[in-house]
Write an enzyme that holds these catalytic residues in place. Structure first.
Site, PDB file in Angstrom:
ATOM      1  N   GLU A  46       0.841  -1.190   0.000  1.00  0.00           N
ATOM      2  CA  GLU A  46       0.000   0.000   0.000  1.00  0.00           C
ATOM      3  C   GLU A  46       0.881   1.246   0.000  1.00  0.00           C
ATOM      4  OE1 GLU A  46      -2.921   2.273   3.213  1.00  0.00           O
ATOM      5  OE2 GLU A  46      -1.750   0.515   3.769  1.00  0.00           O
TER       6      GLU A  46
ATOM      7  N   ASP B 180      14.199   0.716  13.001  1.00  0.00           N
ATOM      8  CA  ASP B 180      14.752   1.848  12.242  1.00  0.00           C
ATOM      9  C   ASP B 180      13.698   2.936  12.054  1.00  0.00           C
ATOM     10  OD1 ASP B 180      16.724   3.273  10.925  1.00  0.00           O
ATOM     11  OD2 ASP B 180      16.346   2.327   8.982  1.00  0.00           O
TER      12      ASP B 180
END
Length: 334
Positions: free
Chosen positions: A150, A197
């Site tokens: 998406e 991260d």
């Protein structure tokens, strides 16, 4: 079977008239080259992959992926380039059609990022329901892994949003984003996903008529969550917590809080990027122009010792984000 972590990505926009989960979508395809830096896969027994009991064929297809390059090219058309760096190339595109997949009793090697994205956001039928972007499909063709994801419409990464919308004079927008980031981090932890991260480039801001909405992307540095110590840190080392720089180790909760503190720091001081080394040497400091509550939250996130940092749940109750709780916090300044 393993896949290196260097990525080349394309994004695919849904063709006119197509809908997924009741709304138009944008897909993103990530291609993993196999000529550098070995990545990770998760070996999954066939019996552990749901095949019945109300589980849709879409979910089975999502977990198992595809291996036919002809099918990939028939389903997705690559269009113009949107972004490029040393390790990633992003293109617009268009979906053409869908395919089916079935179990056959084998054991499967599934890229870790596929597993993490499915755990974090669910299947294609849940597009847009979670902070994490949804994985819609994936392919293992030739020597690359292709992830179809998406791509929220009317969105851009947090780095761009910071440069255009945030500064020291207005903390309210940063609060909106920080509240959502905290909720997302807690939700990922509950689902057993450790992103590792969190940085502006890996956070999309979806612009809506009401308030900006946070979406988490790029789980390529992530792993399955546990409370053990970790000794390898992929991703952005300029944001690495002090314990990793000093001892080469870290744990999920404290490093996540550190990364969230870095995000708040950069949102409210867009003049330069954060560096752990610079912060420890006091070359980079928390701005005194910020409110007392904001300074306190930053210090609780960016404490040099992991045991001195607030937890994710404690941060949710911090007076900078919840002014009514100010009486239960003792402010401290260094």
């Amino acid at each position: 079977m393993s896949f290196p972590m260097k990525r080349v990505a394309t994004t695919e926009e849904d063709s006119p008239g197509k809908r997924w989960g009741g709304s138009s979508i944008v897909l993103e395809v990530q291609v993993y080259n196999t000529d550098t830096n070995t990545g990770e896969t998760a070996e999954v027994p066939a019996e552990s992959v749901p095949s019945s009991g109300g589980v849709s064929q879409d979910e089975i297809k999502l977990l198992l992926g595809h291996t036919c390059k002809v099918d990939l090219e028939a389903k997705y058309l690559r269009l113009q380039r949107l972004e490029q760096s040393s390790s990633i190339c992003v293109n617009a595109g268009m979906r053409r059609s869908d395919g089916l997949s079935r179990l056959n009793g084998r054991r499967y090697c599934i890229p870790t990022e596929v597993v993490l994205m499915h755990k974090a956001a669910g299947g294609p039928e849940l597009v847009g329901k979670s902070a994490a972007v949804n994985l819609l499909d994936w392919y293992d063709v030739d020597d690359v892994i292709v992830l179809v994801m998406e791509r929220p419409i009317l969105s851009g990464n947090l780095l761009r949003y910071m440069n255009e919308n945030l500064d020291l004079r207005d903390e309210s927008k940063a609060k909106i984003i920080m509240k959502q980031l905290l909720e997302a981090a807690i939700d990922l932890q509950k689902k057993g996903v450790f992103h590792r991260d969190l940085k502006p480039e890996n956070i999309l801001i979806e612009l809506s008529p009401a308030v900006p909405r946070v979406r988490i992307i790029d789980f390529g540095s992530g792993c399955i969550f546990n409370n053990n110590r970790y000794y390898y840190l992929p991703g952005t080392h300029t944001h690495a917590p002090p314990e990793f720089l000093k001892r080469g180790e870290y744990t999920p909760g404290p490093i996540t809080v550190w990364q969230l503190g870095v995000l708040v720091f950069e949102m409210l001081d867009t003049s330069r990027r954060f560096s752990t080394q610079g912060f420890l040497k006091k070359e980079i400091q928390i701005k005194m122009e910020l409110s007392y509550e904001c300074q306190d939250l930053l210090r609780r996130c960016l404490a040099s010792k992991p045991q001195d940092r607030a937890t994710l749940k404690q941060l949710q109750q911090h007076p900078w984000l919840n002014p009514t709780t100010s009486t239960i916090f003792d402010y401290y300044f260094f």
